[in-house]
Design a protein around this motif. Structure first.
Motif, PDB file in Angstrom:
ATOM      1  N   TYR A   1     -55.723  30.581 -67.275  1.00  0.00           N
ATOM      2  CA  TYR A   1     -55.636  30.815 -68.720  1.00  0.00           C
ATOM      3  C   TYR A   1     -55.182  32.243 -69.017  1.00  0.00           C
ATOM      4  CZ  TYR A   1     -58.065  26.354 -69.417  1.00  0.00           C
ATOM      5  OH  TYR A   1     -58.404  25.034 -69.437  1.00  0.00           O
ATOM      6  N   LYS A   2     -55.674  33.206 -68.205  1.00  0.00           N
ATOM      7  CA  LYS A   2     -55.234  34.600 -68.381  1.00  0.00           C
ATOM      8  C   LYS A   2     -53.735  34.730 -68.108  1.00  0.00           C
ATOM      9  CE  LYS A   2     -56.021  39.295 -66.683  1.00  0.00           C
ATOM     10  NZ  LYS A   2     -56.706  40.136 -65.675  1.00  0.00           N
ATOM     11  N   PHE A   3     -53.295  34.055 -67.057  1.00  0.00           N
ATOM     12  CA  PHE A   3     -51.864  34.067 -66.702  1.00  0.00           C
ATOM     13  C   PHE A   3     -51.011  33.492 -67.828  1.00  0.00           C
ATOM     14  CE2 PHE A   3     -48.346  31.605 -64.699  1.00  0.00           C
ATOM     15  CZ  PHE A   3     -47.599  32.673 -64.219  1.00  0.00           C
ATOM     16  N   LEU A   4     -51.486  32.401 -68.450  1.00  0.00           N
ATOM     17  CA  LEU A   4     -50.745  31.768 -69.544  1.00  0.00           C
ATOM     18  C   LEU A   4     -50.710  32.656 -70.775  1.00  0.00           C
ATOM     19  CD1 LEU A   4     -52.051  28.114 -69.159  1.00  0.00           C
ATOM     20  CD2 LEU A   4     -49.716  28.895 -68.778  1.00  0.00           C
TER      21      LEU A   4
ATOM     22  N   ILE B   1     -40.441  25.318 -75.537  1.00  0.00           N
ATOM     23  CA  ILE B   1     -41.762  25.747 -75.063  1.00  0.00           C
ATOM     24  C   ILE B   1     -42.704  24.550 -75.027  1.00  0.00           C
ATOM     25  CG2 ILE B   1     -43.766  27.196 -75.570  1.00  0.00           C
ATOM     26  CD1 ILE B   1     -41.853  29.264 -76.724  1.00  0.00           C
ATOM     27  N   VAL B   2     -42.619  23.696 -76.091  1.00  0.00           N
ATOM     28  CA  VAL B   2     -43.407  22.458 -76.114  1.00  0.00           C
ATOM     29  C   VAL B   2     -43.048  21.591 -74.912  1.00  0.00           C
ATOM     30  CG1 VAL B   2     -43.820  20.310 -77.367  1.00  0.00           C
ATOM     31  CG2 VAL B   2     -43.737  22.482 -78.613  1.00  0.00           C
ATOM     32  N   ASP B   3     -41.748  21.477 -74.666  1.00  0.00           N
ATOM     33  CA  ASP B   3     -41.312  20.691 -73.501  1.00  0.00           C
ATOM     34  C   ASP B   3     -41.864  21.283 -72.205  1.00  0.00           C
ATOM     35  OD1 ASP B   3     -39.929  18.988 -75.115  1.00  0.00           O
ATOM     36  OD2 ASP B   3     -37.993  20.013 -74.852  1.00  0.00           O
ATOM     37  N   GLY B   4     -41.893  22.621 -72.151  1.00  0.00           N
ATOM     38  CA  GLY B   4     -42.419  23.271 -70.954  1.00  0.00           C
ATOM     39  C   GLY B   4     -43.879  22.948 -70.729  1.00  0.00           C
ATOM     40  N   PHE B   5     -44.683  22.975 -71.804  1.00  0.00           N
ATOM     41  CA  PHE B   5     -46.094  22.624 -71.665  1.00  0.00           C
ATOM     42  C   PHE B   5     -46.252  21.152 -71.311  1.00  0.00           C
ATOM     43  CE2 PHE B   5     -47.415  26.531 -74.042  1.00  0.00           C
ATOM     44  CZ  PHE B   5     -48.305  26.990 -73.093  1.00  0.00           C
ATOM     45  N   PHE B   6     -45.415  20.311 -71.918  1.00  0.00           N
ATOM     46  CA  PHE B   6     -45.491  18.883 -71.633  1.00  0.00           C
ATOM     47  C   PHE B   6     -45.248  18.620 -70.141  1.00  0.00           C
ATOM     48  CE2 PHE B   6     -43.664  14.642 -71.282  1.00  0.00           C
ATOM     49  CZ  PHE B   6     -44.573  13.884 -71.989  1.00  0.00           C
TER      50      PHE B   6
ATOM     51  N   MET C   1     -54.514  24.139 -71.436  1.00  0.00           N
ATOM     52  CA  MET C   1     -53.508  25.152 -71.071  1.00  0.00           C
ATOM     53  C   MET C   1     -52.560  25.417 -72.232  1.00  0.00           C
ATOM     54  SD  MET C   1     -52.445  24.555 -67.078  1.00  0.00           S
ATOM     55  CE  MET C   1     -51.792  22.912 -67.340  1.00  0.00           C
ATOM     56  N   SER C   2     -52.229  24.353 -72.976  1.00  0.00           N
ATOM     57  CA  SER C   2     -51.285  24.509 -74.084  1.00  0.00           C
ATOM     58  C   SER C   2     -51.867  25.274 -75.256  1.00  0.00           C
ATOM     59  CB  SER C   2     -50.816  23.126 -74.553  1.00  0.00           C
ATOM     60  OG  SER C   2     -51.919  22.360 -74.999  1.00  0.00           O
ATOM     61  N   ALA C   3     -53.185  25.484 -75.228  1.00  0.00           N
ATOM     62  CA  ALA C   3     -53.829  26.227 -76.311  1.00  0.00           C
ATOM     63  C   ALA C   3     -53.881  27.717 -76.021  1.00  0.00           C
ATOM     64  CB  ALA C   3     -55.235  25.683 -76.540  1.00  0.00           C
ATOM     65  N   GLN C   4     -53.398  28.167 -74.838  1.00  0.00           N
ATOM     66  CA  GLN C   4     -53.496  29.576 -74.466  1.00  0.00           C
ATOM     67  C   GLN C   4     -52.343  30.417 -75.007  1.00  0.00           C
ATOM     68  OE1 GLN C   4     -56.394  30.247 -72.983  1.00  0.00           O
ATOM     69  NE2 GLN C   4     -56.669  28.012 -73.147  1.00  0.00           N
ATOM     70  N   VAL C   5     -51.279  29.784 -75.512  1.00  0.00           N
ATOM     71  CA  VAL C   5     -50.103  30.503 -76.026  1.00  0.00           C
ATOM     72  C   VAL C   5     -49.987  30.258 -77.518  1.00  0.00           C
ATOM     73  CG1 VAL C   5     -47.599  30.768 -75.887  1.00  0.00           C
ATOM     74  CG2 VAL C   5     -48.924  30.272 -73.816  1.00  0.00           C
TER      75      VAL C   5
ATOM     76  N   TYR D   1     -50.069  25.526 -78.986  1.00  0.00           N
ATOM     77  CA  TYR D   1     -49.306  24.356 -78.552  1.00  0.00           C
ATOM     78  C   TYR D   1     -50.217  23.241 -78.029  1.00  0.00           C
ATOM     79  CZ  TYR D   1     -45.201  27.317 -78.932  1.00  0.00           C
ATOM     80  OH  TYR D   1     -44.204  28.129 -79.429  1.00  0.00           O
ATOM     81  N   GLN D   2     -51.423  23.108 -78.655  1.00  0.00           N
ATOM     82  CA  GLN D   2     -52.315  22.026 -78.257  1.00  0.00           C
ATOM     83  C   GLN D   2     -51.595  20.701 -78.474  1.00  0.00           C
ATOM     84  OE1 GLN D   2     -55.663  22.543 -77.109  1.00  0.00           O
ATOM     85  NE2 GLN D   2     -55.357  20.453 -76.440  1.00  0.00           N
ATOM     86  N   VAL D   3     -51.404  19.974 -77.432  1.00  0.00           N
ATOM     87  CA  VAL D   3     -50.543  18.792 -77.506  1.00  0.00           C
ATOM     88  C   VAL D   3     -51.403  17.562 -77.829  1.00  0.00           C
ATOM     89  CG1 VAL D   3     -48.743  17.476 -76.343  1.00  0.00           C
ATOM     90  CG2 VAL D   3     -49.114  19.870 -75.752  1.00  0.00           C
TER      91      VAL D   3
END
Length: 715
Positions: A574-577, A615-620, A683-687, A699-701
């Protein structure tokens, strides 16, 4: 005493008086001789003290002094005395030469060095003798003020008898060393061709025999400069007889080698290498018939060149341009003709160096006529090609220089530099024509050539402008175009001058080109940098999917899922993200500055939504990669190793599992899996959302809920 005898009227008086008169005459003669021979002291001293190689400079003043003595001395102007004086000087020169040559080591030293010394001695002695004859011819000029002229009418051999014997001996020694030096070349000679090996072996054997013949002189202990030594004369005669035999054998070898030559070039190489030997009478007589063959070979070469010329003309008439590599048409053809001309001229010039009577025969005259005709044809060809080019130069220069600097393709709007290829060809032609030393190049062509550096600078910078502009037009994205549309239109306005106003003849275009170049470069660099930033964002997102959030223990395929370090893994990931999210936002802000855009404008919002989408695609993709990890390790069909662990506890009367396998049980296996999957989706909520105007914090999917439910059903 005479006076007393006279007073006493002694009978001894007449005799005493005669004796006195003789003494007085002898005294007068001695005084005269001493007076006029005194100037010879310094020349003699110089002759004795000067190094022998430099002694030749003292000979002219010496003979000048001797001539003055002859013309002014009353008692020394008689042949008997001048002959003795000259003989003494001859002996002095002989002694000086012997001391310089060191006769005891004369035949034992290095050939080149000894030959040089012998030649210096021979030339010095010949110079002394030549100055004798030249001063004897102009002796009358020394008798002035009405003095009676007394010539040196004595025979020269009375002076040079011993001198000539010594000089002839040195000439023979010189002849021996010259022969040795020339025959040394045989050691390094190798023949080519079919019979090359056989001929080289014969030359090698002959060289060995020659070396043995030369040992005769090196092993002798006599003084070779002693002209009274008969033994040297015998050895010299025997040596010359062997050399005569060598010459005959060498002549035969040269004939075979010549007939084995592949063409004129190798034949002339053979003649050049053996030039010294071919001048020897015996070898010349043996080799002489081959000169007719050489003349026939040159005649055939002229026929070959004529065939090449005719073929070249035919190819030109058919439109097949056969020219030198990388050279334009005119200079290429001129270079070709020059090469053909040099080919036959080189062979003919080699003929002129031959000293043989064949050059004076009628056969040579016929070949020479053919040679001149071939040169005339080449000259006419050159003149025709060059005149055709000259007739078009002015038109090409005037028309193409009046064209604008750049032109635009009406179909796609792309630009190109409008420097006509004919002008490029013209500049290349002039460059090569100057290299070919043409002096009649048209002034209009030279005027363009003088500006070649300016044109090169213009073309180079215009090419950069066109390259950057076309790259912008071809690579700009639909979402990027609105952001640079205003700047691009301004650039089009500036470029319109280069399309309509500025021509290649117009002065002071450089400031305009520099300004446009700077403007286009600035925009192109900013757009390219924005694209690089987008690539960086994509690389950041690709790194997310390189490693799954969870893994088997120690990454072993037969190990269980590692849950002991779960919290630590989540914190690091999460820190990395979050750090990557900060970098992405920085890059987006940098693109805002690069495009000089307004963050509240619709065009920027559309662009930022474009970034937001991938970015959404990246998280997906990242979440799907992690879900695939769970599916691959739980799918029955793939027969994976055990992934989770549950303990079975016997607690009568029931069996319990830890964690509980009951779906409704709290803190059971189902909750554990749900928690792990929830961690993946978090993970998508960290950015934070890049497109902030969409009013979604991160980006919470949510749409992946269905994927989540599908995985749970499988479990």
């Amino acid at each position: 005493m005479v006076k007393i005898l006279k007073a006493k009227e002694s009978s001894y008086y007449p005799t005493s008086q005669n004796i006195l008169k003789d003494v007085e005459d002898a005294l007068m003669e001695a005084q005269d001789i001493e007076l006029y021979l005194r100037p010879l002291r310094r020349p003699i001293q110089f002759l004795q003290e000067t190094e022998f190689p430099k002694i030749h400079a003292l000979i002219p003043p010496l003979f000048h002094t001797i001539c003055l003595i002859w013309s002014h001395s009353q008692f020394y102007s008689v042949p008997a005395r001048i002959i003795v004086l000259l003989q003494e000087f001859c002996n002095l020169f002989i002694d000086q030469a012997r001391s310089y040559l060191s006769p005891e080591d004369l035949l034992k030293g290095e050939i080149e060095e000894t030959l040089e010394h012998v030649q210096i001695a021979v030339n010095t002695l010949r110079s002394f003798k030549n100055f004798f004859f030249s001063h004897r011819e102009k002796l009358a000029s020394y008798f002035t003020n009405g003095k009676e002229f007394k010539p040196w009418d004595f025979q020269s051999n009375m002076v040079f008898a011993r001198f000539d014997l010594f000089l002839n001996r040195l000439v023979k020694i010189e002849d021996i060393f010259v022969i040795m030096l020339e025959f040394q070349k045989l050691e390094k000679l190798e023949f080519g061709g079919v019979k090359g090996k056989t001929l080289s072996e014969q030359i090698y054997r002959m060289n060995e025999e020659f070396i043995e013949s030369c040992k005769v002189f090196k092993e002798k202990t006599y003084d070779p400069s002693d002209y009274n030594n008969v033994e040297f004369e015998d050895d010299y005669v025997e040596f010359k007889a062997k050399i005569l035999d060598f010459d005959r054998r060498l002549g035969s070898i040269l004939c075979v080698g010549f007939l084995d030559c592949s063409g004129l070039e190798s034949a002339f190489k053979l003649l050049a290498i053996f030039g010294y030997f071919l001048e020897k009478p015996v070898i010349m007589e043996i080799f002489s018939p081959n000169y007719n063959i050489l003349l026939q070979m040159f005649d055939e070469e002229l026929d070959n060149c004529k065939h090449l010329y005719d073929e070249h003309i035919r190819q030109m008439e058919e439109g097949n341009e056969i020219i030198n590599k990388n050279m334009p048409f005119t200079s290429g053809n001129l270079k070709w003709s020059k090469a053909l001309q040099e080919r036959i001229q080189t062979f003919w010039s080699n003929f002129l160096y031959l000293s043989h009577r064949i050059l004076e025969g009628p056969e040579t005259a016929l070949v020479y006529q053919k040679y001149i005709e071939m040169l005339t044809l080449i000259d006419q060809f050159e003149e025709q090609i060059y005149c055709e080019w000259k007739s078009q130069v002015d038109e090409v220069c005037q028309f193409n220089l009046d064209q604008p600097l750049i032109k635009r393709n009406p179909e796609n709007g792309l630009l190109s530099v409008n420097f006509d290829s004919k002008l490029v060809a013209l500049l290349r032609e002039v460059t090569y024509l100057l290299m070919l030393n043409r002096s009649d190049i048209p002034d209009s062509a030279l005027a363009i050539y003088e500006k070649r550096n300016i044109f090169t600078k213009y073309i180079g910078n215009l090419e950069l402008i066109v390259q950057w502009y076309n790259k912008l037009k071809q690579t700009v994205l639909e979402v990027e175009y609105p952001l640079i549309e205003t700047e691009l239109r301004a650039i089009d306005g500036q470029l319109r001058e280069a399309e309509e106003v500025f021509t290649w003849q117009k002065e002071n275009c450089w400031k305009y080109i520099e300004h446009v170049k700077a403007t286009v470069y600035d925009l192109e660099q900013r757009v390219q940098q924005s694209k690089e930033n987008i690539k960086t964002i994509q690389q950041i997102m690709n790194a997310w999917a390189e490693h799954t959030l969870f893994s088997r223990k120690d990454n072993r395929k037969d190990a269980l899922l590692s849950l002991e370090d779960k919290e630590d893994r989540l914190a690091k990931k999460y820190k990395f993200l979050k750090e990557d999210g900060y970098k992405i936002h920085q890059l987006a802000e940098e693109n805002l500055k690069l495009f000089k855009a307004d963050s509240s404008s619709d065009s920027w919002k559309i662009y930022i939504e474009y970034i937001d989408d991938f970015i959404v695609d990246g998280f997906f993709n990242t979440i799907m990669h992690n879900l695939d990890f769970f599916l691959e390790n739980t799918e029955k069909g793939l027969k994976p190793a055990p992934f989770f662990q549950a303990q079975m506890i016997l607690s009568a009367p029931e069996i319990e599992f830890k964690p509980s396998l009951d779906k409704e049980a709290g803190d059971g296996f189902y909750d554990l899996v749900e928690e792990l999957l929830s961690n993946v989706f978090k993970m998508s909520a960290q950015v934070k959302r890049v497109a902030a105007h969409l009013e979604v914090e991160n980006y919470q999917v949510f749409c992946t809920f269905f994927i989540y439910m599908g995985v749970m059903d499988l479990i």
